[in-house]
Enzyme design. Structure first.
Site, PDB file in Angstrom:
ATOM      1  N   SER A 265      24.804  -2.995 -15.586  1.00  0.00           N
ATOM      2  CA  SER A 265      25.018  -2.150 -16.763  1.00  0.00           C
ATOM      3  C   SER A 265      26.102  -1.111 -16.500  1.00  0.00           C
ATOM      4  O   SER A 265      26.516  -0.896 -15.363  1.00  0.00           O
ATOM      5  CB  SER A 265      23.718  -1.415 -17.100  1.00  0.00           C
ATOM      6  OG  SER A 265      23.488  -0.413 -16.124  1.00  0.00           O
ATOM      7  N   LYS A 266      26.533  -0.490 -17.589  1.00  0.00           N
ATOM      8  CA  LYS A 266      27.544   0.564 -17.471  1.00  0.00           C
ATOM      9  C   LYS A 266      27.028   1.671 -16.550  1.00  0.00           C
ATOM     10  O   LYS A 266      27.780   2.255 -15.780  1.00  0.00           O
ATOM     11  CB  LYS A 266      27.873   1.126 -18.848  1.00  0.00           C
ATOM     12  CG  LYS A 266      28.805   2.333 -18.804  1.00  0.00           C
ATOM     13  CD  LYS A 266      29.378   2.655 -20.163  1.00  0.00           C
ATOM     14  CE  LYS A 266      30.386   3.792 -20.094  1.00  0.00           C
ATOM     15  NZ  LYS A 266      29.785   5.091 -19.770  1.00  0.00           N
TER      16      LYS A 266
END
Ligand code: GLU
Length: 510
Positions: A265-266
Site C-alpha cells: 500500500s501507499k
C-alpha cells in the site's frame, strides 16, 4: 482455430495507477506482443462516485513513460471506439434487459435505506445479510411483484436496479491459466447489481463482460482481486450465450508488502521511503504521492523490476530489455503466490541500468543537473565525467556529488583528509610534484601516470601519501576516482592552479 490474441488493460480512473496496475498492464502487453496480438486500453469509468479527475491522464502518461504501447483504445482509437465506458452507456441497457427477458436477471426496487435496515436486522440476529435466492422473492423485485406493477413503477420513475439472478446450489467450474481448475458453489454468491437506473449506468460486471465480448478479447489478464468475480463472469457469459467465445482468464498474484503479509500500500511506501506509483501524483484536493519517475528511476529499470515481481524466467538472468521480456514471458511461469516487493532490489535494478549506460546517454540525462549548478560544458565532458563515476551511482541525481570536482575546484578542504595528509614532508613533496607536472607536455592519463610514478619511485617517496596529498589539492576530500582520471580531465593548467591554491591557502598542520 486459434483466435487472434486480443488483450485489454481496463483500469478504473479512481486515483493514481498503483504499480500493481502497471504490472498488470505490462503482462498484458508482453503477452500481446509475444503472440503478435493487440493491446487494448479501455477506461472503466462507470462508477461515477469513485471517478477522480486527472486519473485517466495519469494512466496514459504512466504507460507511455513505461514504454507500454497501446494498439487500440483510449487515446488511440480503433474499430470499437469509444473505449471509455461512460461514452458507451447506450450499449449496456439493452444487454441488461436481454438478461431480464431470458430470466437471468430481475428488477429490484428496494432503496438503500431499506437494505440498510435489513442488514441491521440480520446483524442483530447474528446473521449476515446476502442479497440472494433466500430473499429476492420476498423483496420488491420483478420476481415478487406482478408484471403491471413492475411496469408502473418503472413508468412513474421509481429508481430500480437490475440484479443478476444467481442460481442456487450449482457448482461453477472454471479454468484459470495461472491457478488451474477452480470450482465454486453459487449458493455462496449473491445477486450482484448489473445496472442502475439512478445514473443510467451499468456496474463493472456487466460493462466488463459486454465490452470484452464486443471487443473480442481473447485473454483476460488481471489482478487476483478479481478472482472472486470469476464465477459471476462465467455465468454472465453463459447467460448471454457466449460461453464458446468467452476469453481465457489469468489472475495475477498480489504485490505484497516488503514485510510479507498483506497487499503493498501507499502507507508502506511512505513508511519505508519508496514510491508505489509510477509517476508523481497530485490529487484534486492537493494530496501528493511520490513516483518512480520523479525519484530518478529509469523506466527500463522500473519495468525490469516489475516484470520479475510474480514472473520468473526459470533461469538466473535478471536483466531483461523490453524485447527480451517479450521473447521470454509466459503465463505458465507466473506464480500463484503473492510477490513480495523489495525496495532495495528496485534500487539495485536502477544501478545496473546506470552502469550500462553509454557516456552519450549519461550526458543527455546529466546535462540538466549540471546546468542547475551553473556548469556549462560539452556533452563530451559531461558524459566522460559521468562515465568515470557511474559505477558508484544508483540514480542520475547521485552524479553531481560524485563528479562535481571535475567541474569546480575545491572551495574548502575536508578536515579528515587535511589532518591526515597536510603535514610533515607532504607539502614540500607536493611542491616538487608541481614542478614535475609542470614539465609534462602530454597530459594524457597514461603519460602523466608513467612520469609521476617513475619520479615517485626514483625518489623513494611513499606512493599513498603523495597521491592522497594530490587528492587533497585536486578534489579537496578523500573521495573520487584515480588521480590521473582527474588530472587528464581537468588538464594541466587547472591541475597546477589547484595545487598552487592549496599551497598558498592552507597552512600545514603542525
Ligand atoms: N476496471 C477493473 C479494474 O480497475 C478491471 C478489472 C478487469 O480487468 O476485469 O481493475
Amino acid at each position: 482455430m486459434e483466435r487472434p490474441v486480443r488483450v485489454r488493460f481496463a483500469p478504473s480512473p479512481t486515483g493514481p495507477l498503483h504499480i500493481g496496475g502497471v504490472r498488470t498492464a505490462l503482462y498484458n502487453y508482453l503477452f500481446a506482443r509475444q503472440h503478435g496480438g493487440t493491446m487494448i486500453l479501455r477506461i472503466e469509468d462507470t462508477d461515477s462516485q469513485r471517478f477522480v479527475p486527472g486519473a485517466e491522464e495519469y494512466i496514459l502518461e504512466s504507460l507511455k513513460w513505461c514504454g507500454i504501447e497501446i494498439d487500440e483504445g483510449v487515446g488511440v482509437g480503433g474499430p470499437h471506439t469509444p473505449y471509455r465506458q461512460s461514452e458507451r452507456r447506450d450499449i449496456y441497457l439493452k444487454y441488461a434487459k436481454q438478461l431480464v427477458d431470458a430470466g437471468w436477471a430481475y428488477y429490484a426496487f428496494d432503496t438503500a435505506e431499506e437494505l440498510d435496515a435489513l442488514r441491521k436486522e440480520y446483524e442483530q440476529r447474528g446473521e449476515t445479510f446476502a442479497y440472494n435466492y433466500t430473499i429476492r422473492e420476498k423483496l420488491p423485485t420483478s420476481l415478487s411483484l406482478p408484471a403491471e406493477e413492475v411496469e408502473a413503477r418503472i413508468a412513474r420513475g421509481d429508481q430500480w436496479v437490475i440484479r443478476f439472478k444467481m442460481p442456487e446450489n450449482e457448482v461453477v467450474k472454471m479454468d484459470d491459466l495461472i491457478r488451474g481448475h477452480v470450482e465454486v458453489n453459487t449458493s455462496t454468491l449473491d445477486d450482484k447489481v448489473l445496472y442502475k437506473s439512478a445514473d443510467a449506468l451499468p456496474t463493472y460486471h456487466l460493462a466488463n463482460i459486454v465490452d470484452d465480448r464486443l471487443m473480442e478479447v481473447s485473454h483476460v489478464i488481471r489482478g487476483e482481486e478479481w478472482l472472486p468475480s470469476l464465477p459471476l463472469h462465467y455465468l454472465l457469459y453463459r447467460a448471454f450465450g457466449w460461453s464458446d467465445v468467452q476469453p481465457q482468464f489469468a489472475h495475477l498474484p498480489l504485490l505484497l508488502k516488503p514485510t510479507g503479509g498483506g497487499k503493498l500500500s501507499k502507507r508502506d511506501g511512505d513508511k519505508m521511503g519508496f514510491p508505489v506509483f509510477p509517476l508523481f501524483w497530485t490529487s484534486p484536493t492537493g494530496e501528493t504521492a511520490r513516483g518512480y519517475r520523479e525519484d530518478g528511476y529509469f523506466p527500463e529499470a522500473f519495468i525490469n523490476m516489475l516484470a520479475l515481481l510474480g514472473w520468473n524466467p526459470g533461469t538466473e538472468q535478471e536483466i531483461f530489455s523490453m524485447q527480451e521480456l517479450i521473447d521470454n514471458f509466459s503465463l505458465e511461469r507466473v506464480s500463484k503466490s503473492g510477490a513480495r516487493f523489495q525496495p532495495d532490489k528496485a534500487k539495485w535494478f536502477n544501478a545496473q541500468y546506470m552502469h550500462h549506460k553509454s557516456d552519450a546517454e549519461l550526458a543527455a540525462l546529466f546535462q540538466p543537473i549540471l546546468r542547475e549548478h551553473g556548469i556549462e560544458v560539452s556533452d563530451e565532458l559531461a558524459g566522460r565525467a559521468a562515465g568515470i563515476m557511474k559505477e558508484r551511482a544508483t540514480f542520475i541525481t547521485d552524479l553531481w556529488d560524485l563528479t562535481s570536482f571535475f567541474f569546480v575546484a575545491p572551495a574548502e578542504y575536508e578536515e579528515k583528509q587535511t589532518r591526515k595528509y597536510w603535514k610533515g614532508d607532504n607539502p614540500r613533496i607536493l611542491t616538487e610534484l608541481r614542478e614535475v607536472l609542470a614539465s609534462i607536455d602530454d597530459f594524457s592519463l597514461e603519460n602523466t601516470e608513467r612520469i609521476v610514478h617513475g619520479w615517485i619511485e626514483q625518489k623513494g617517496y611513499p606512493m599513498g601519501q603523495v597521491m592522497n596529498t594530490l587528492r587533497l589539492a585536486l578534489v579537496g576530500a578523500g573521495k573520487g576516482p584515480g588521480m590521473y582520471d582527474v588530472t587528464s580531465f581537468i588538464g594541466k593548467e587547472e591541475t597546477l592552479r589547484r595545487i598552487d591554491s592549496l599551497l598558498q591557502n592552507l597552512k600545514p598542520i603542525e
